[in-house]
Write a protein that holds these residues in place. Sequence first.
Motif, mmCIF file in Angstrom:
data_model
loop_
_atom_site.group_PDB
_atom_site.id
_atom_site.type_symbol
_atom_site.label_atom_id
_atom_site.label_comp_id
_atom_site.label_asym_id
_atom_site.label_seq_id
_atom_site.Cartn_x
_atom_site.Cartn_y
_atom_site.Cartn_z
ATOM 1 N N GLN A 304 1.037 -1.307 0.269
ATOM 2 C CA GLN A 304 0.153 -0.131 -0.253
ATOM 3 C C GLN A 304 0.966 1.399 0.081
ATOM 4 O OE1 GLN A 304 0.680 -1.053 2.536
ATOM 5 N NE2 GLN A 304 1.058 0.296 3.898
ATOM 6 N N ALA A 305 1.969 0.986 0.077
ATOM 7 C CA ALA A 305 2.927 2.239 -0.251
ATOM 8 C C ALA A 305 3.563 2.663 -1.206
ATOM 9 C CB ALA A 305 4.624 2.215 0.696
ATOM 10 N N HIS A 306 3.471 4.104 -1.370
ATOM 11 C CA HIS A 306 4.337 4.721 -2.561
ATOM 12 C C HIS A 306 5.535 4.538 -2.212
ATOM 13 C CE1 HIS A 306 0.371 6.862 -3.703
ATOM 14 N NE2 HIS A 306 0.778 7.458 -1.881
ATOM 15 N N PHE A 307 6.192 4.071 -3.529
ATOM 16 C CA PHE A 307 7.368 4.363 -3.547
ATOM 17 C C PHE A 307 8.109 5.578 -5.109
ATOM 18 C CE2 PHE A 307 11.075 3.101 -6.427
ATOM 19 C CZ PHE A 307 11.539 2.482 -5.573
ATOM 20 N N ILE A 308 9.589 5.697 -4.579
ATOM 21 C CA ILE A 308 9.579 6.597 -5.302
ATOM 22 C C ILE A 308 11.315 6.659 -4.963
ATOM 23 C CG2 ILE A 308 10.865 8.868 -5.842
ATOM 24 C CD1 ILE A 308 7.946 10.411 -5.086
ATOM 25 N N GLY A 309 12.017 6.147 -6.554
ATOM 26 C CA GLY A 309 13.722 6.206 -6.453
ATOM 27 C C GLY A 309 14.143 7.169 -7.313
ATOM 28 N N LEU A 310 15.252 7.446 -5.674
ATOM 29 C CA LEU A 310 15.488 9.137 -6.799
ATOM 30 C C LEU A 310 17.125 8.126 -6.944
ATOM 31 C CD1 LEU A 310 15.251 11.098 -3.942
ATOM 32 C CD2 LEU A 310 13.930 11.198 -6.405
ATOM 33 N N PRO A 311 17.610 8.914 -8.178
ATOM 34 C CA PRO A 311 19.233 8.490 -8.624
ATOM 35 C C PRO A 311 19.962 8.556 -8.209
ATOM 36 C CG PRO A 311 18.043 10.973 -10.074
ATOM 37 C CD PRO A 311 17.249 9.985 -8.870
#
Length: 416
Positions: A304-311
């Motif tokens: 249920q979590a958002h995921f954001i992968g940054l460089p």
Amino acid sequence: MTTPRPPLKSLDDALAQLLACATVLAEQESVSTFDADGRVLAQDLVSALQVPALDNSAMDGYAVRCADVLHAQAQLDGVLPVSQRIAAGTEGTVLAPLSAARIFTGAPVPPGADAVVMQEDCEVLQHPDGAAVRFKVVPAPGLNIRRAGEDVTLGAVVLSKGELLTPAALGLAASIGMNFLPVVRRPRVALFSTGDELVMPGDVPPAQMKPGAIYNSNRFFLRALLLRLGCEVSDLGVVPDRLDATVQALQGAAHHHDLILTSGGVSVGEEDHIRPAVQSLGTLDLWQIAIKPGKPFAYGRVQQAHFIGLPGNPVSSFVTFLLLVRPFLLKLQGVQQFAPESIAAPAHFTCAKADKRREFLRVRRNAAGGLDLFPNQSSGVLTSAVWGDGLVDHPPGHTIAHGDLVRFIPFSELLG
Ligand code: AMP
Ligand code: MG
């Protein structure tokens, strides 16, 4: 035969996709007005009184009827007796005819008075029957009177739901008697760094750093940026460059967080495990955008979590946070207006290189009102983000000649 990759998503499309996924957090809480700086208001604030409550004096001086001063100028050598004294926090009585009331800033104007003459325009006399004052000017009605309700009218919405609270907004809320404010709960963010080369400052002194090791810098600015945006941060440290460890870390973080934010490991090398890990646990909905720095940006869901992968490159991480994560987190908290204002400013540099990706150049305003370019625009050179005070939005395929007007986004528009 390999099919050609579709063109990278534009920044605008990526942002729109991200914002569409950022459903506003439903829970709210009541916090002391003292502690509400940077939080987002969850309900309209309606004033139960008018501010100021009464007509009051904007100056230290004398409250008068203008007609009385006119009369005094014509027949009484400009002099009126002082019939009462009204300090801030007290209330006067009806102004006696042909008299003046000594009054101080913020004190209610007595009934009958229609102007305040500031004390610099008066001469105090010792009259046999008490104090008197000679007026050097004849005031116009309304002079130096702050009208009841001129700041806030009764029933006015002084601050709206979705407003990001600033120090001035806290003062305004307090001015209508609010000691607690309804705010959207803080987003809970799990922060990870990835990379076997990373060392925490303090763990190894600079002289003993092994070849290839670097200090973890992203962890520090990402945490600080998240805190500025009102987030509750679980800093979960460094994840080794292994798929099983990455899967385990993401899985563990998904339960208790609204967002999992990682840096590094999201490119195309064999040591980049973030993408397959997210794909194995949930979905990867966006990967790579047409900006420089910051191409390897990813968005998806892990349970249920958002995921954001940054460089991993520090400047890429920093810039993509400002351009994409910041609006995402503000939207999550119900903020409606978060688009940074850009300013047209003349470039005091040239930029001939036309890239297919939209570039964000680190620049600084100079004393002549123009913009200087940091000489090294490499995505690894964090000095550029400290030296600079903003970004130039440089469209793809464009060149910048000296003196051209370019779009400048100050960091102040992007930090908090
Ligand atoms: P990656 O995206 O993992 O391939 O990393 C790209 C570059 O960014 C490499 O030079 C990494 O060493 C560097 N990098 C990754 N994570 C961090 C970090 N947390 N702090 C500083 N540099 C990093
Ligand atoms: Mg890496």
